[in-house]
Write a protein that holds these residues in place. Structure first.
Motif, short mmCIF file in Angstrom:
data_model
loop_
_atom_site.label_atom_id
_atom_site.label_comp_id
_atom_site.label_asym_id
_atom_site.label_seq_id
_atom_site.Cartn_x
_atom_site.Cartn_y
_atom_site.Cartn_z
N ASP A 117 9.69 -21.48 -8.62
CA ASP A 117 9.88 -21.98 -9.98
C ASP A 117 10.52 -20.92 -10.86
OD1 ASP A 117 9.81 -23.44 -12.28
OD2 ASP A 117 7.69 -23.11 -12.66
N SER A 157 10.72 -20.57 -14.07
CA SER A 157 9.89 -20.08 -15.18
C SER A 157 8.94 -18.99 -14.69
CB SER A 157 9.08 -21.21 -15.81
OG SER A 157 9.93 -22.23 -16.24
N THR A 158 8.43 -19.17 -13.47
CA THR A 158 7.54 -18.18 -12.89
C THR A 158 8.29 -16.89 -12.57
OG1 THR A 158 6.39 -20.05 -11.88
CG2 THR A 158 5.74 -17.85 -11.16
N ALA A 177 8.59 -15.04 -15.68
CA ALA A 177 7.31 -14.43 -16.05
C ALA A 177 7.05 -13.19 -15.20
CB ALA A 177 6.17 -15.44 -15.88
N ASP A 178 7.37 -13.26 -13.91
CA ASP A 178 7.23 -12.10 -13.02
C ASP A 178 8.05 -10.92 -13.54
OD1 ASP A 178 5.54 -13.28 -11.24
OD2 ASP A 178 7.08 -13.80 -9.78
N LYS A 222 9.03 -10.41 -16.66
CA LYS A 222 8.48 -9.89 -17.93
C LYS A 222 7.26 -9.02 -17.70
CE LYS A 222 9.74 -13.54 -21.17
NZ LYS A 222 9.14 -14.66 -21.90
N ASP A 272 19.99 -20.64 -21.30
CA ASP A 272 19.12 -20.65 -22.47
C ASP A 272 18.05 -19.56 -22.38
OD1 ASP A 272 19.99 -22.64 -24.29
OD2 ASP A 272 19.40 -24.17 -22.83
N GLN A 273 17.50 -19.38 -21.17
CA GLN A 273 16.49 -18.34 -20.98
C GLN A 273 17.12 -16.96 -21.10
OE1 GLN A 273 16.14 -21.24 -19.99
NE2 GLN A 273 14.19 -21.73 -19.05
N ILE A 289 19.50 -16.08 -23.00
CA ILE A 289 19.66 -15.77 -24.41
C ILE A 289 18.32 -15.29 -25.00
CG2 ILE A 289 20.19 -16.77 -26.67
CD1 ILE A 289 22.63 -16.34 -24.91
N ALA A 336 27.67 -24.75 -25.82
CA ALA A 336 26.34 -25.28 -26.10
C ALA A 336 25.40 -25.10 -24.91
CB ALA A 336 26.44 -26.76 -26.47
N LEU A 337 25.83 -25.48 -23.73
CA LEU A 337 24.90 -25.53 -22.61
C LEU A 337 24.91 -24.27 -21.76
CD1 LEU A 337 25.31 -29.23 -21.49
CD2 LEU A 337 23.66 -28.22 -23.06
N GLN A 385 25.89 -21.36 -23.02
CA GLN A 385 25.70 -20.25 -23.95
C GLN A 385 26.70 -19.14 -23.70
OE1 GLN A 385 23.13 -20.18 -26.34
NE2 GLN A 385 22.53 -22.24 -25.79
N ALA A 423 21.04 -30.98 -17.89
CA ALA A 423 21.57 -31.11 -19.24
C ALA A 423 23.09 -31.32 -19.20
CB ALA A 423 21.22 -29.86 -20.05
#
Lengths: 497, 290, 306
Positions: free
Chosen positions: A220, A222-223, A226-227, A229, A242-243, A245, A296-297, A299, A355
């Motif tokens: 994933d 998002s995970t 997080a790892d 960060k 988006d992430q 940015i 837009a998409l 970035q 998107a």
């Protein structure tokens, strides 16, 4: 037990002193969406396996930072004639088991892939090769069935395996415990969990930058972020724009990006449905606001393109005009074709940017068409997309890279009559790409590709949407220049405090 | 043991609706009403994108003068309108799939529990087979074969979940079958269908209703899970689950995308379950005896 | 009794056989992995060549018979993706799944059971409604959301727990909570219902009338008799846990068979899916047989022998 210990130590290190830990960077941790499917470099063709095993093996040739093909195991090469290519190879390279790398191993590696008995998924990339033979311990001769201009580009991906070791342990044994000559050697592979590598201290190109490298499978995104960060990972791939940015403002993370050879494109079915009418396809091309999508998409992690191809690709030309965003013209063309309200089926799968698909749907609808999205899993998507034209939907997007930086690897499979991807057939186009495939004369090839791209512009069986950027999230201490072919060699990385 | 006292408190025979039940009923009614009225009350077209107005926080005034009360999503669409329309999708997927699985599951469960013998064996083995394939794997496989779409999604969910009802209906029927008055009506010559639907069903309706209400919430989440795997409702239409699965990528940057549908989903599932519990007390004949 | 047991086991074997057959057929209707394996530039002949080499050009029934033939000899086949024995691949992931299932059951039962008992005891009070709402929270949030929220709070913000992956017990905490939360309220609700049912029965009244204390009645009779529905649910929940585990394992990069299963379905790695399904159905059938025997042991009214 070792695993537990290692993990505990790692976790404790993280908790206790994330700053101190940076003084001596012993282990570089890279999060990938999947673990390597196999570590036998000839048995698999997916990005994650490829990313990992290329650090264990050397290649015959490689690409430098500028994208030029340069020597690696081969020191120099020359064409004897159009179908015979001779390589001189280094004589100072040893495999991790101490045995010497010779021309025999190189020839064996090529012959192994083209042997149908191995059932190698990479077969198609090397199938134009007739045979490879060692003419002396430092000289390899490759014979092709016909002139094969993309050969060197394909050999960039050829990992060299030790013949003697492999014959001793067999395919299964080699897959479980691969031995290469690369900067890192395998310590432990826990299928689906992690792959642990250790530096090859005797590596012929010098001492590798980290004593250990660990690749973890984290599906994933998002995970993975997080790892990154929390410092549990030092490098992650495919950070969504988006992430990226958001992460730019985070001092504990740096974003590395590079324009790649990969091109985002939209295919249009020229053999079935409303898009069979060239005017409808042109209308769709005019309806798409490339710059709007990129701003837009993506970035800004993308560049507009005029064709299905990007500057790092051989055969790219800026002399062919793209379709400018012109919604009025799009509506006119739809009206002219009598296709108002026609059903456009937009095939997609979770592998593609949702998107982007939805935004494109809106743009196509604004031209007076009625788009319906069909999102299936990737296997079903490919089955339809590469199957019978009548069932291949009207449009679909993709992100194409042949990892060979040559137009032959892009528009030939996408649009050549008879290719599974092509829902289009034009003898003139076929003639142009066939000609470009069978000569080694670069000027000639460039001319052929320009012709081919001009035909594609008129017929629009597909359009380029953007040049894709590879976006990585990394620990701020990592120095690394990502490359247009999206390779991830730990050898090219460094750590600065 | 005084703590156990309240159980024996006098309970009035006629239903006196507690405040909490009125509250959750109101919540459910509002959500149902909103779902039905979505086209008339939505402030904007839920599909209309504005790529320059992406990820705007609640209260932003859009370029066309519309106020985005709940902000916009990652394609600049009005989140409030998408949630209103999403209510329709989430509710109908859950209601229809629960109906399908209840119908199939309860009928088979009662038959197995009543007839025993081969009927029992065949049905309960089929239940074992169905239950032993994790529903989400079965769903992913079936979606791959059937293709995506609203009705197929309902079928996939309904037909993968019925064994749960069968197990409970079966176990309850076994217990109820021994009740004296059911034995009596069997001896009086009543047909199986009559006994099952007139006498057994009301007796086992409570536990079934509990399963159904729990499943109702689960179905909404299940659909969301399939959306997370990219196999749920087809974009651009959206369910609460699919809005959330998109929004989770933006938790930090645009919390509203996930927070509002999440709150709606939470309220709905909670309300249905609370109501289900309460209804059970009223429906269960053994509760009424007291 | 022995005859019944054998009969039940035969039925179980038939179930497992039914499962692998259904899954085999459904899988093969969903296409084959060839297109996913080849580089995207492969030509039509090359794709056909690989398909032929891997045997996917054979009719489904031929592949099925070949598969059954292999099974009879104890050969579960090879993974076409990992080029390794399918059985070994699944087996290597099993410990992680068991670890997570135990963690989740501890969370679910540890919270669900006492909460359910409290709810039964305080039936009709505000406390009951509050408890119900609390346990329901876990069931009202999709795991893909609760998972990432847990990571953001406890790993990214507080640095208390590792974000993802496997290791010591701290790695297990968040996945267990995310997964266990799904079943928490089911256990609480079933415990409550079962207890309330039992408390309303005549024998409880009779026992209380005889002067037994409520506590004694609950401990000696009510709990035991309430166990039936709770055991049913526990058996059902194992399947639910495995299903929920698919997403939890994906979010927390937990390398269990849930994650393996979804990846293998997506990559059409048929034989790995078959082993997983075989294994899960075996576990499931085993627990449900065990539960059947447990019913009989607890409640003599359900007679086993026929």
């Amino acid at each position: 037990m070792l695993r537990l210990l290692a993990a505990t130590t790692l976790a404790m290190g993280l908790l206790a002193a994330p700053v101190l830990a940076q003084d001596a960077k012993d282990t570089l941790t890279i999060d990938l969406p999947n673990d390597a499917a196999t570590l036998d470099p000839h048995l698999q063709w997916d990005t994650d396996s490829y990313t990992i095993y290329r650090n264990i093996f050397d290649n015959l040739v490689t690409r430098d930072a500028a994208g030029e093909i340069v020597p690696q195991i081969a020191t120099k090469w020359s064409y004897e004639n159009d179908t015979t290519l001779d390589f001189d190879i280094r004589d100072d390279v040893t495999f991790h088991d101490g045995s010497k790398l010779t021309a025999d191993d190189v020839a064996f590696s090529i012959n192994r892939i083209i042997d149908p008995a191995l059932k190698s998924p990479q077969f198609s990339q090397f199938s134009p090769i007739d045979k490879a033979e060692a003419v002396s311990p430092t000289k390899v001769r490759i014979t092709t069935k016909s002139p094969y201009p993309a050969m060197l580009a394909q050999l960039v991906k050829l990992s060299i395996v030790p013949k003697a070791y492999l014959e001793k342990v067999g395919d299964q044994g080699f897959n479980a415990k691969p031995v290469g000559s690369g900067p890192y050697k395998l310590v432990d592979h826990q299928q689906g969990v992690r792959t642990d590598l250790e530096a090859n201290a005797d590596y012929w190109r010098g001492k590798p930058p980290f004593a250990h490298v660990t690749f973890r499978a984290v599906p994933d995104v998002s995970t993975r972020i997080a790892d990154l960060k929390t410092g549990q990972a030092d490098l992650v791939r495919d950070v969504p724009p988006d992430q990226a940015i958001s992460l730019k403002d985070d001092p504990s993370v740096q974003i590395l990006s590079v324009a790649t050879e990969r091109v985002g494109y939209m295919y249009m079915n020229a053999q079935s449905g409303p898009t069979k009418d060239a005017r409808v396809r042109q209308a769709i091309a005019y309806a798409i606001d490339q710059q709007g999508l990129i701003d837009a998409l993506l970035q800004g992690y993308g560049k507009p393109v005029n064709i299905i191809g990007a500057p790092p690709v051989f055969g790219y030309t800026d002399a062919v005009e793209g379709y400018a965003y012109d919604p009025d013209k799009a509506r006119e063309l739809v009206k002219e074709a009598g296709a108002e309200g026609a059903k456009i089926e937009f095939l997609t799968s979770p592998s593609y940017n949702r998107a982007l698909v939805e935004a494109l749907q809106q743009m196509i609808n604004d031209a007076g068409l009625d788009t319906e999205i069909t999102s299936t899993d990737q296997a079903t998507f490919l089955k339809r997309r590469q199957g019978d034209p009548a069932n291949a939907g009207s449009v679909a997007i993709g992100r194409w890279s042949c990892a060979c930086q040559d137009a032959d690897g892009i528009i030939y499979p996408l649009f050549r009559t008879g290719s599974t991807w092509a829902k289009y057939s034009n003898p003139d186009f076929d003639a142009a790409v066939d000609a470009a495939r069978s000569t080694l004369d670069e000027a000639e090839r460039l001319k052929d590709y320009k012709t081919a791209y001009e035909i594609l512009r008129t017929d629009v069986p597909g359009i380029g949407l953007y040049q894709d950027f590879a976006v990585y999230g990394a620990n701020p201490h990592l120095t690394w220049q990502p490359t247009p072919n999206e390779s991830m060699f730990v050898m090219d990385m460094a750590w600065k405090n | 043991m005084s703590v156990l006292q309240p159980v024996r408190r006098f309970r009035p025979r006629l239903p006196r609706v507690p405040l909490s039940i009125m509250l959750v009923s109101a919540i459910i009614l509002v959500i149902v009403a909103v779902a039905l009225l979505a086209p008339w009350i939505a402030p904007a077209d839920p599909l209309r994108q504005d790529l320059l107005g992406r990820l705007k926080p609640p209260g932003t005034v859009g370029r066309t003068g519309v106020t985005y009360l709940l902000g916009t999503d990652d394609l600049g669409r009005d989140l409030l309108s998408r949630i209103l329309y999403g209510a329709r999708v989430s509710l109908s997927v859950a209601v229809l799939s629960v109906l399908v699985s209840t119908l199939v599951g309860v009928t088979l469960g009662m038959m197995a529990g009543w007839f025993r013998g081969w009927t029992d064996t065949v049905i309960m083995r089929l239940v074992d087979i169905m239950l032993s394939i994790p529903a989400i794997l079965l769903a992913v496989l079936t979606v791959a074969v059937l293709g995506p779409g609203f009705l197929k999604l309902v079928l996939v969910l309904g037909l993968t979940r019925w064994p749960r009802y069968t197990r409970v209906a079966y176990a309850q029927t076994l217990q109820v079958a021994n009740l004296p008055y059911i034995k009596a009506s069997e001896l009086a010559g009543a047909g199986a269908a009559r006994i099952l639907f007139r006498h057994v069903l009301p007796n086992i309706a409570g536990p079934i209703l509990i399963v159904a209400t729990a499943e109702f919430g689960l179905m909404i989440l299940f659909e969301a899970g399939l959306s997370f795997l990219g196999l749920g409702i087809q974009p651009p239409s959206a369910s609460w689950g699919s809005i959330m699965s998109v929004g989770r990528q933006y938790v930090e940057r645009a919390w509203w995308i996930v927070a509002f549908p999440g709150a709606c989903l939470f309220l709905l599932v909670l309300s249905v379950n609370v109501l289900g519990d309460w209804l059970r007390d009223r429906l269960d004949p053994r509760s009424r005896i007291r | 009794m022995l005859g019944y047991a054998l009969w039940r086991l035969l039925q179980a074997a038939i179930s497992v056989f039914g499962v692998i057959t259904i899954v085999f057929v459904v899988m093969h209707f969903s296409g084959d992995p060839t297109l996913l394996l080849v580089p995207q530039g492969a030509s039509a002949e090359q794709i056909e060549t690989l398909r032929h080499q891997l045997g996917f050009d054979q009719p489904v029934w031929v592949q099925y018979l070949a598969y059954l033939g292999g099974l009879l000899q104890g050969d579960f086949g090879q993974s076409v993706v990992q080029r390794a024995p399918a059985f070994g691949i699944v087996l290597s992931r099993l410990p992680y799944t068991i670890e997570l299932a135990i963690g989740a059951l501890i969370v679910a039962i540890g919270v669900g059971l006492p909460v359910g008992m409290l709810m039964a005891t305080y039936r009709g009070t505000a406390l009951e409604r509050a408890l119900a709402a609390v346990v329901l929270t876990g069931q009202s949030v999709p795991t893909f959301l609760s998972g990432i929220l847990l990571i953001m709070v406890f790993a990214v913000q507080l640095h208390w727990l590792p974000t993802s992956g496997v290791g010591d017990v701290r790695f297990l905490v968040m996945p267990s909570i995310a997964l266990g939360a799904l079943s928490m309220s089911t256990f609480a609700r079933m415990t409550r219902i079962a207890m309330v049912d039992e408390l309303g029965k005549d024998y409880v009244r009779a026992a209380l009338a005889r002067g037994l204390s409520m506590r004694a009645v609950v401990l000696r009779h009510v709990l035991r008799n309430s166990a039936i529905p709770v055991i049913t649910i526990a058996a059902l929940e194992i399947g639910n846990l495995l299903a929920g585990a698919v997403i939890v394992e994906t979010v927390f990069a937990w390398p269990g068979i849930g994650q393996l299963a979804i990846q293998s379905i997506q990559s059409r790695d048929f034989l790995v899916v078959q082993v997983i399904v075989l294994l899960i159905s075996f576990i499931y059938v085993a627990t449900s047989v065990a539960a059947d025997f447990a019913y009989a042991a607890i409640d003599p009214r359900i007679r086993l022998a026929r």
